[in-house]
Structure formats: C-alpha cells, structure tokens
Design an enzyme around this catalytic site. Structure first.
Site, PDB file in Angstrom:
ATOM      1  N   HIS A 216      10.621  -3.480  10.770  1.00  0.00           N
ATOM      2  CA  HIS A 216      11.463  -4.397   9.882  1.00  0.00           C
ATOM      3  C   HIS A 216      12.758  -5.028  10.622  1.00  0.00           C
ATOM      4  O   HIS A 216      13.435  -5.763  10.049  1.00  0.00           O
ATOM      5  CB  HIS A 216      11.975  -3.518   8.679  1.00  0.00           C
ATOM      6  CG  HIS A 216      10.772  -3.220   7.554  1.00  0.00           C
ATOM      7  ND1 HIS A 216      10.969  -3.576   6.210  1.00  0.00           N
ATOM      8  CD2 HIS A 216       9.609  -2.738   7.783  1.00  0.00           C
ATOM      9  CE1 HIS A 216       9.789  -3.129   5.759  1.00  0.00           C
ATOM     10  NE2 HIS A 216       9.072  -2.665   6.494  1.00  0.00           N
ATOM     11  N   SER A 220       7.177  -8.522  11.490  1.00  0.00           N
ATOM     12  CA  SER A 220       5.822  -8.345  11.738  1.00  0.00           C
ATOM     13  C   SER A 220       5.431  -9.578  12.457  1.00  0.00           C
ATOM     14  O   SER A 220       5.533 -10.640  12.336  1.00  0.00           O
ATOM     15  CB  SER A 220       4.839  -8.077  10.707  1.00  0.00           C
ATOM     16  OG  SER A 220       5.260  -6.927   9.671  1.00  0.00           O
ATOM     17  N   LYS A 244      -2.998  -6.436  -1.197  1.00  0.00           N
ATOM     18  CA  LYS A 244      -4.042  -6.427  -0.354  1.00  0.00           C
ATOM     19  C   LYS A 244      -4.291  -4.970   0.271  1.00  0.00           C
ATOM     20  O   LYS A 244      -5.324  -4.499   0.649  1.00  0.00           O
ATOM     21  CB  LYS A 244      -3.581  -7.436   0.989  1.00  0.00           C
ATOM     22  CG  LYS A 244      -4.546  -7.729   1.782  1.00  0.00           C
ATOM     23  CD  LYS A 244      -4.042  -8.617   2.687  1.00  0.00           C
ATOM     24  CE  LYS A 244      -4.858  -9.147   4.119  1.00  0.00           C
ATOM     25  NZ  LYS A 244      -5.357 -10.351   3.962  1.00  0.00           N
ATOM     26  N   ASP A 245      -2.974  -4.258   0.552  1.00  0.00           N
ATOM     27  CA  ASP A 245      -3.174  -3.021   0.978  1.00  0.00           C
ATOM     28  C   ASP A 245      -4.109  -2.003   0.110  1.00  0.00           C
ATOM     29  O   ASP A 245      -4.888  -1.289   0.586  1.00  0.00           O
ATOM     30  CB  ASP A 245      -1.891  -2.280   1.404  1.00  0.00           C
ATOM     31  CG  ASP A 245      -1.222  -3.029   2.504  1.00  0.00           C
ATOM     32  OD1 ASP A 245      -1.875  -3.562   3.406  1.00  0.00           O
ATOM     33  OD2 ASP A 245       0.028  -2.792   2.968  1.00  0.00           O
ATOM     34  N   GLU A 288     -12.822  17.339  20.781  1.00  0.00           N
ATOM     35  CA  GLU A 288     -13.181  16.585  19.820  1.00  0.00           C
ATOM     36  C   GLU A 288     -13.504  14.898  20.289  1.00  0.00           C
ATOM     37  O   GLU A 288     -12.917  14.636  21.269  1.00  0.00           O
ATOM     38  CB  GLU A 288     -12.103  16.472  18.768  1.00  0.00           C
ATOM     39  CG  GLU A 288     -12.053  17.905  18.106  1.00  0.00           C
ATOM     40  CD  GLU A 288     -13.098  17.974  16.808  1.00  0.00           C
ATOM     41  OE1 GLU A 288     -14.110  18.069  17.245  1.00  0.00           O
ATOM     42  OE2 GLU A 288     -12.660  17.753  15.703  1.00  0.00           O
TER      43      GLU A 288
END
Length: 424
Positions: A216, A220, A244-245, A288
């Site tokens: 922030h 972005s 959108k998220d 893994e």
C-alpha cells in the site's frame, strides 16, 4: 473533542469507536477508496486467496491442536482418533492437510504472476523480498507440520532433512542436535516441531501484515507494468475488486472442497498411514510435492554440502532477483523473448518436481542436473544479459489508453476521439 480523531461515519456506535480508535477509517482508506489500477486480471486474486488460506490453516490448526498428543507414543493414534472419533475431526484434518497444498499452489501462482509482470522491480523490491521471507516461513511451517502425524514418511523425512544441516562445517552437528533435542529424531524433536508449527503461522501473519503495508506504500503493479498517471487509470478497491476477489474466492473454495471431499488423500503419501518405525526404512523417501523441485536440486549435486548450498541458494537467489533482471520494462507483455524463456523456466521447475519424486537413478539423475543448471542459468546469466540485449515492444501512454481505446482508433464514449493503439 480535543485529541479525538474526527470520524465521518453516520452510525453512532461505529462513530464512537472510530473517534477513539480509527480502525474503520483505516479500513476504508486501505480497502475502500484505495486507488487501484483499473486493468487487473484474475492473477491479482491470488494474494487475497493466500490470506484466506492462511486464516483457514490457523483456525483448523487451533482446533486440531486441542486433540493432538505431541508424543512419539501417542501422536499417530491421536491423529487417527481425530479422524474417527472427534466430531467433524475428519473435516478439520483433511481441510488442514490439503490446505497446505492449496496454500502452496496459490503462492506459487502468485509468484509466477510477479515474475511474469515484473512486480519485483523498482520500487517494489522490498515488497518482493518480504514475499520471499513468507515463502521460507511457509516451507519451515509445512515441513514441521508434516512430521506431526508421526507416520513412516514423517519420521524418515524429518531424519533426512534435519541431517542435511550436519553438512555445514564446524557448527553443523550442533545445529542437528539442537533441532533433535537429543541424538536422534525422537520425543523432544516432535515436541519442538509441534510448538514451532503452532507458533509459525502467527509469525507469518505478522510478515503478511508488513507485506500488505509495503504494497500500500508503493501501490500495486498491473498487467501493463506502468505506473498510474491520473485518476482515469485507477478505480477504488471497493466495490470493484472486492467483487472480483469474491468471484475468485468462490471458484477457489469449490476446488478446495472438491479436493477435501472427493480426493482427501490424493496429495499425501501412503507410507504416512503406517506408524513411524525407526527400524524400517521406506523404499523411497520423498517430501511433500511442493518441496520436490528443491529436493531434486539437493540430489543433483554429488556433494552433500554442495547439494545443501544449491538447495538453499535456489531460494536465496530470489532475494536478489530485482537486481539480476536488468530490463527497464516490467511486464512480459512487452518482452517477447523473456516471455518465452519464462515459460521454459516454468517447465523446468515442473520437471524438477517430477524428478524429485523419482528414485535418484538412471535418466532422472541426468534430468535433475540439467534442470538444476538451467534454473541457476536463468537467474544468473539469462536475465542479466536479456535485459541488455532484448528490444522490448513500445509501452502504451497510460493504463487507460489500452482499456478505453478501441482497436484501430475511433470515438470513445462521450464523443472524444482516440488514437490507434500501437501494435503490441
């Protein structure tokens, strides 16, 4: 009202709280009206998905810890009891176990987006480096969590991986003894790993907070890799990107649920459903799946110390990536050669994962070594040279230009005329 924050919220309760502790003002500023580039695609959902996954892991982990017995005599049986006898214990266990895999899938895609669109470049170098710290903390947490079920692969995986530190000159044996809490992987080791596994997600949460703060501050990145030049280039985060998220989150939870309910053991190893036995070595010890590329790098070097250096170096090199990539252009949209080589790099990483899951013999040894060599060549040779030799395509004038300009030019909404877009 001297000394109180001036709150603009109409609700009297929210206003009363916000004047004394301006949490709602901060949330509105950072997640409401925060200006965000208007051209985000769905790759930008994965940061939010990683945060959601972290919360899922913490909540399920807390409830699992209430029923877990951190002792070599009771660990395996306590996990079986959670699955069989605890109310919805099977759901908690499978969500937590598969949540680790989903977490790494989301984070690896998030990192690919950063590599593709150049999100590690100035001024976001520290943002990227904090992200690499999160990756390291995730790896440590996942490794210690894999030991807790105390199955065969848990025990022998812990033995092999912790023994790697003995390759460090002078202090290696002391580090191994410190990790074990004794002279072999035993009860003190399990207790230490359980304590640290419980603590680490909260440490990750703190580092994620720093990651978000850094994001922030710098703002972005976006698919074009250019900075917003005016308010026409941005949108408020809410409601545009919260919606959108939310769409991305619904799709993600559907995939997560399908894995949990229809294939809960698909990503696990069958040997881990056998209690740990120090006297019986599994035919093939593997970590893994999300560790397999690094495991292949470790095995590609005949020297134990050399393998350890290469394995840790494969992650450490990500810290200096912002300075290794010398191109002034961020986005791979405008770097056609880099884009093709990045796809090759992704194929190499997947191939390393496949090689890491195979026995270290025959052609897989050769494949592992070739892919390991290319992995380091990509960062140390290709990126520095490509930035100087590649001629990028012309960048658009602004974010709004390709969003609002019709192909071939023509009138925009409102009657304004647009210039034809440059060929990309």
């Amino acid at each position: 009202m001297v000394g109180l924050h001036k709150s603009e919220f109409k609700n009297p309760v929210i206003n009363w709280v916000d004047t004394r502790l301006p949490l709602f003002t901060m949330m509105t500023k950072e997640y409401g009206v925060f200006p965000t580039p208007k051209n985000f695609n769905y790759f930008w959902n994965f940061g939010a998905l990683a945060m959601i996954n972290l919360m899922i892991m913490i909540v399920t982990g807390i409830f699992l810890a209430m029923n877990y017995n951190a002792s070599t005599a009771g660990a395996f049986d306590s996990v079986e009891r959670i699955v069989r006898d605890v109310n919805y214990g099977w759901l908690l266990r499978y969500v937590h176990a598969n949540g680790a895999s989903m977490f790494f899938i989301v984070v690896y895609i998030h990192m690919f987006r950063g590599l593709y669109y150049g999100s590690y470049k100035k001024p976001r170098e520290l943002l990227w480096m904090i992200g690499v710290v999160i990756l390291l903390l995730m790896m440590a947490t996942a490794f210690m969590g894999y030991v807790l079920p105390w199955g065969q692969m848990s025990y022998w995986g812990a033995t092999v991986i912790t023994n790697l530190f003995s390759a460090i000159p002078v202090v290696g044996d002391y580090i191994v003894t410190l990790l074990w809490g004794g002279f072999s992987v035993d009860n003190p080791t399990l207790n230490r790993f359980f304590s640290l596994h419980y603590l680490m997600p909260f440490v990750i949460t703190g580092v994620v907070f720093l990651h978000v703060v850094a994001l922030h501050i710098t703002g972005s990145n976006n698919p074009l890799g250019i900075e917003p030049k005016s308010s026409q280039d941005t949108l408020p985060f809410h409601p545009y990107y919260t919606i959108k998220d939310s769409v991305g989150m619904c799709v993600y939870l559907m995939v997560f649920a399908a894995l949990v309910f229809f294939a809960p053991d698909y990503l696990g190893h069958a040997d881990n459903y056998t209690p740990a036995n120090p006297l019986v070595t599994p035919a093939h010890i593997v970590p893994e799946w999300y560790f397999l590329p690094f495991y292949a790098i470790l095995r590609s070097v005949p020297s134990k110390l050399g393998g350890v250096i290469m394995m840790f170096g494969s992650i450490a090199i990500l810290f200096v990536l912002p300075w290794l990539d010398t191109s002034p252009v961020r986005s791979a949209k405008f770097r056609p050669i880099y884009r093709q080589l990045l796809y090759v790099f992704v194929v190499v990483c997947i191939t390393l994962g496949v090689a890491g899951g195979k026995p270290p013999e025959g052609i897989w040894v050769v494949i592992g070594r070739v892919c390991t060599a290319y992995y380091f060549l990509h960062f140390l040779v290709i990126l520095p040279l490509l930035g100087k030799l590649e001629k990028p395509l012309p960048l658009p004038e602004s974010i709004a230009n390709p969003v609002l300009t019709p192909i071939g030019g023509g009138p925009l909404p409102g009657g304004a005329m647009a210039k034809p877009m440059e060929k990309m």
